[in-house]
Structures are given as C-alpha cells and as structure tokens.
Design a protein around this motif. Structure first.
Motif, PDB file in Angstrom:
ATOM      1  N   VAL A 274       1.041   8.938  -2.299  1.00 58.46           N
ATOM      2  CA  VAL A 274      -0.141   9.577  -2.871  1.00 58.46           C
ATOM      3  C   VAL A 274      -0.387  10.862  -2.103  1.00 58.46           C
ATOM      4  O   VAL A 274      -0.421  10.866  -0.870  1.00 58.46           O
ATOM      5  CB  VAL A 274      -1.377   8.652  -2.778  1.00 58.46           C
ATOM      6  N   ILE A 275      -0.540  11.962  -2.825  1.00 55.23           N
ATOM      7  CA  ILE A 275      -0.844  13.251  -2.210  1.00 55.23           C
ATOM      8  C   ILE A 275      -2.333  13.501  -2.374  1.00 55.23           C
ATOM      9  O   ILE A 275      -2.851  13.516  -3.487  1.00 55.23           O
ATOM     10  CB  ILE A 275      -0.043  14.393  -2.861  1.00 55.23           C
ATOM     11  N   GLU A 276      -3.008  13.675  -1.248  1.00 58.48           N
ATOM     12  CA  GLU A 276      -4.432  14.027  -1.257  1.00 58.48           C
ATOM     13  C   GLU A 276      -4.540  15.437  -0.713  1.00 58.48           C
ATOM     14  O   GLU A 276      -4.363  15.669   0.479  1.00 58.48           O
ATOM     15  CB  GLU A 276      -5.236  13.056  -0.386  1.00 58.48           C
ATOM     16  N   ALA A 277      -4.809  16.377  -1.592  1.00 56.96           N
ATOM     17  CA  ALA A 277      -4.882  17.782  -1.199  1.00 56.96           C
ATOM     18  C   ALA A 277      -6.332  18.246  -1.196  1.00 56.96           C
ATOM     19  O   ALA A 277      -7.128  17.844  -2.051  1.00 56.96           O
ATOM     20  CB  ALA A 277      -4.060  18.648  -2.142  1.00 56.96           C
TER      21      ALA A 277
ATOM     22  N   VAL B  13       5.229   9.662  -7.350  1.00 53.52           N
ATOM     23  CA  VAL B  13       4.253  10.469  -6.631  1.00 53.52           C
ATOM     24  C   VAL B  13       2.973  10.525  -7.447  1.00 53.52           C
ATOM     25  O   VAL B  13       3.006  10.763  -8.650  1.00 53.52           O
ATOM     26  CB  VAL B  13       4.776  11.901  -6.390  1.00 53.52           C
ATOM     27  N   SER B  14       1.858  10.280  -6.784  1.00 54.52           N
ATOM     28  CA  SER B  14       0.549  10.395  -7.432  1.00 54.52           C
ATOM     29  C   SER B  14      -0.250  11.451  -6.703  1.00 54.52           C
ATOM     30  O   SER B  14      -0.109  11.627  -5.498  1.00 54.52           O
ATOM     31  CB  SER B  14      -0.202   9.067  -7.369  1.00 54.52           C
ATOM     32  N   ILE B  15      -1.098  12.142  -7.438  1.00 51.37           N
ATOM     33  CA  ILE B  15      -1.982  13.136  -6.841  1.00 51.37           C
ATOM     34  C   ILE B  15      -3.401  12.622  -6.994  1.00 51.37           C
ATOM     35  O   ILE B  15      -3.866  12.377  -8.111  1.00 51.37           O
ATOM     36  CB  ILE B  15      -1.814  14.514  -7.493  1.00 51.37           C
TER      37      ILE B  15
ATOM     38  N   LYS C 242       0.839  -1.196   0.000  1.00 45.30           N
ATOM     39  CA  LYS C 242       0.000   0.000   0.000  1.00 45.30           C
ATOM     40  C   LYS C 242       0.879   1.254   0.000  1.00 45.30           C
ATOM     41  O   LYS C 242       1.857   1.327   0.734  1.00 45.30           O
ATOM     42  CB  LYS C 242      -0.891  -0.042   1.239  1.00 45.30           C
ATOM     43  N   PRO C 243       0.550   2.259  -0.806  1.00 44.13           N
ATOM     44  CA  PRO C 243       1.374   3.466  -0.844  1.00 44.13           C
ATOM     45  C   PRO C 243       1.163   4.338   0.395  1.00 44.13           C
ATOM     46  O   PRO C 243       0.145   4.242   1.082  1.00 44.13           O
ATOM     47  CB  PRO C 243       0.892   4.188  -2.101  1.00 44.13           C
ATOM     48  N   LEU C 244       2.140   5.189   0.671  1.00 40.59           N
ATOM     49  CA  LEU C 244       2.003   6.175   1.738  1.00 40.59           C
ATOM     50  C   LEU C 244       1.053   7.266   1.275  1.00 40.59           C
ATOM     51  O   LEU C 244       1.032   7.628   0.100  1.00 40.59           O
ATOM     52  CB  LEU C 244       3.362   6.798   2.065  1.00 40.59           C
ATOM     53  N   VAL C 245       0.281   7.812   2.196  1.00 38.89           N
ATOM     54  CA  VAL C 245      -0.672   8.865   1.857  1.00 38.89           C
ATOM     55  C   VAL C 245      -0.312  10.113   2.646  1.00 38.89           C
ATOM     56  O   VAL C 245      -0.247  10.090   3.878  1.00 38.89           O
ATOM     57  CB  VAL C 245      -2.124   8.436   2.169  1.00 38.89           C
ATOM     58  N   VAL C 246      -0.045  11.209   1.922  1.00 39.01           N
ATOM     59  CA  VAL C 246       0.208  12.508   2.543  1.00 39.01           C
ATOM     60  C   VAL C 246      -0.987  13.378   2.214  1.00 39.01           C
ATOM     61  O   VAL C 246      -1.300  13.605   1.048  1.00 39.01           O
ATOM     62  CB  VAL C 246       1.506  13.148   2.013  1.00 39.01           C
ATOM     63  N   LYS C 247      -1.658  13.867   3.254  1.00 40.16           N
ATOM     64  CA  LYS C 247      -2.817  14.727   3.047  1.00 40.16           C
ATOM     65  C   LYS C 247      -2.424  16.172   3.319  1.00 40.16           C
ATOM     66  O   LYS C 247      -1.679  16.452   4.245  1.00 40.16           O
ATOM     67  CB  LYS C 247      -3.966  14.312   3.962  1.00 40.16           C
ATOM     68  N   VAL C 248      -2.938  17.067   2.484  1.00 44.78           N
ATOM     69  CA  VAL C 248      -2.686  18.492   2.642  1.00 44.78           C
ATOM     70  C   VAL C 248      -4.026  19.150   2.936  1.00 44.78           C
ATOM     71  O   VAL C 248      -4.955  19.071   2.133  1.00 44.78           O
ATOM     72  CB  VAL C 248      -2.054  19.100   1.367  1.00 44.78           C
ATOM     73  N   GLY C 249      -4.121  19.789   4.097  1.00 44.28           N
ATOM     74  CA  GLY C 249      -5.369  20.418   4.499  1.00 44.28           C
ATOM     75  C   GLY C 249      -5.528  21.806   3.921  1.00 44.28           C
ATOM     76  O   GLY C 249      -4.587  22.399   3.380  1.00 44.28           O
ATOM     77  N   ALA C 250      -6.706  22.350   4.054  1.00 42.80           N
ATOM     78  CA  ALA C 250      -6.991  23.689   3.551  1.00 42.80           C
ATOM     79  C   ALA C 250      -6.198  24.745   4.311  1.00 42.80           C
ATOM     80  O   ALA C 250      -5.865  25.794   3.761  1.00 42.80           O
ATOM     81  CB  ALA C 250      -8.483  23.974   3.659  1.00 42.80           C
ATOM     82  N   ASP C 251      -5.867  24.461   5.570  1.00 40.56           N
ATOM     83  CA  ASP C 251      -5.113  25.418   6.390  1.00 40.56           C
ATOM     84  C   ASP C 251      -3.608  25.301   6.209  1.00 40.56           C
ATOM     85  O   ASP C 251      -2.838  26.021   6.835  1.00 40.56           O
ATOM     86  CB  ASP C 251      -5.467  25.237   7.863  1.00 40.56           C
ATOM     87  N   GLY C 252      -3.132  24.388   5.365  1.00 35.64           N
ATOM     88  CA  GLY C 252      -1.709  24.233   5.115  1.00 35.64           C
ATOM     89  C   GLY C 252      -1.040  23.195   5.988  1.00 35.64           C
ATOM     90  O   GLY C 252       0.165  22.989   5.874  1.00 35.64           O
TER      91      GLY C 252
ATOM     92  N   LEU D 119       0.386  12.587   7.633  1.00 38.06           N
ATOM     93  CA  LEU D 119       1.065  11.452   7.028  1.00 38.06           C
ATOM     94  C   LEU D 119       0.496  10.191   7.640  1.00 38.06           C
ATOM     95  O   LEU D 119       0.690   9.926   8.828  1.00 38.06           O
ATOM     96  CB  LEU D 119       2.580  11.537   7.275  1.00 38.06           C
ATOM     97  N   ASP D 120      -0.214   9.426   6.836  1.00 40.47           N
ATOM     98  CA  ASP D 120      -0.895   8.211   7.275  1.00 40.47           C
ATOM     99  C   ASP D 120      -1.754   8.459   8.519  1.00 40.47           C
ATOM    100  O   ASP D 120      -1.723   7.703   9.486  1.00 40.47           O
ATOM    101  CB  ASP D 120       0.116   7.085   7.516  1.00 40.47           C
ATOM    102  N   GLY D 121      -2.497   9.562   8.518  1.00 41.79           N
ATOM    103  CA  GLY D 121      -3.430   9.862   9.592  1.00 41.79           C
ATOM    104  C   GLY D 121      -2.846  10.642  10.755  1.00 41.79           C
ATOM    105  O   GLY D 121      -3.564  11.028  11.658  1.00 41.79           O
ATOM    106  N   GLU D 122      -1.553  10.908  10.757  1.00 40.83           N
ATOM    107  CA  GLU D 122      -0.915  11.636  11.859  1.00 40.83           C
ATOM    108  C   GLU D 122      -0.702  13.087  11.442  1.00 40.83           C
ATOM    109  O   GLU D 122      -0.092  13.371  10.412  1.00 40.83           O
ATOM    110  CB  GLU D 122       0.429  10.981  12.190  1.00 40.83           C
TER     111      GLU D 122
END
Length: 144
Positions: free
Chosen positions: A105-108, A132-134, A60-70, A74-77
C-alpha cells in the motif's frame, strides 16, 4: 361558356394511418436486425464469498509512505533513496510466506510530487510486486 368546378366546403385531410404503418415497419425492422450481444474485452470473474473471506484472512500488506519532501518510509522506517528502498523491499519480500501474494500500500502525502510516487511504483515493479494499492482519505463533499 364557363365551366365552374364545384368547390368543396371541407378542407383536405391529412391521413396519418399510412405514416404510422411505415413507422411501425421501420421499428420492427430495427428490432429484428439489432444484435443484443454484450461485447466485452475483458473476462472478469468476481470473487464469491469464499474468496472474499480468504482475502480478509491474508497477512497485513507492506506500507510505503511518501513524504512531502520526497523521503520514503517502509513500515515506519525512514529511507532516503530508491536504492535503499529497493534493497529493503527485496529483504522484506524474501521473508514473507507468499512473496507472489505480497501486497503493498502506498500512502503518499497530498503535497508529494507525482514523480516520487511513480518512483516508488517503479521500484515495486522491479522487485516483482504485482499488487499495489494507493491509499486515499475519504472526504465529505457537500454540493450547494
């Protein structure tokens, strides 16, 4: 004495046969001189069925999420700075079985700034992540 020319009652004809002959010669010339070589700048080998099955069986790939506030996650942390993101990514990539194959995977958020997404991509490049995937959300657009 006046010499009269005989007037013809038929109007002059336009002969199209020589015109057609010339056009056919031009078409034949263009067909013979045109090269039909497909020029390509990149050589791409598409994966076969075995490669596609192997890609599905990878971890499974790592998931980095980018929030609206900046802020980042990383994986829920929740992570507040790029330096902390970089150290956590380095630690996670060291623990992976194949660090070179580590996909991220970048989820913005839709309202996140471009700079925050580019910052994540820069951090990923600095730790050696090449794949890297978006992530995007599919929308149904109806045309009127």
């Amino acid at each position: 004495m006046k010499i009269r020319r005989a007037r013809s009652s038929t109007p002059p004809d336009i002969n199209f046969i020589p015109l057609i002959d010339v056009l056919l010669v031009i078409v034949i010339f263009l067909v013979c001189t045109t090269t039909y070589v497909r020029q390509s700048q990149l050589k791409v080998e598409l994966p076969g069925t075995q490669a596609a099955q192997a890609a599905q069986n990878t971890e499974k790939p790592l998931v980095v999420k980018v929030g609206a506030d900046g802020n980042y996650a990383l994986d829920g942390e929740l992570i507040n700075s790029e330096a902390v993101l970089k150290t956590r990514l380095e630690g996670l990539l060291r623990r992976m079985a194949k660090p070179a194959d580590g996909r991220v995977v970048i989820e913005a958020d839709a309202t996140a700034t471009h700079q925050s997404v580019v910052t994540v991509m820069d951090v990923l490049a600095s730790v050696g992540v090449a794949k890297v995937s978006i992530a995007t959300a599919s929308t149904n657009v109806r045309s009127r």
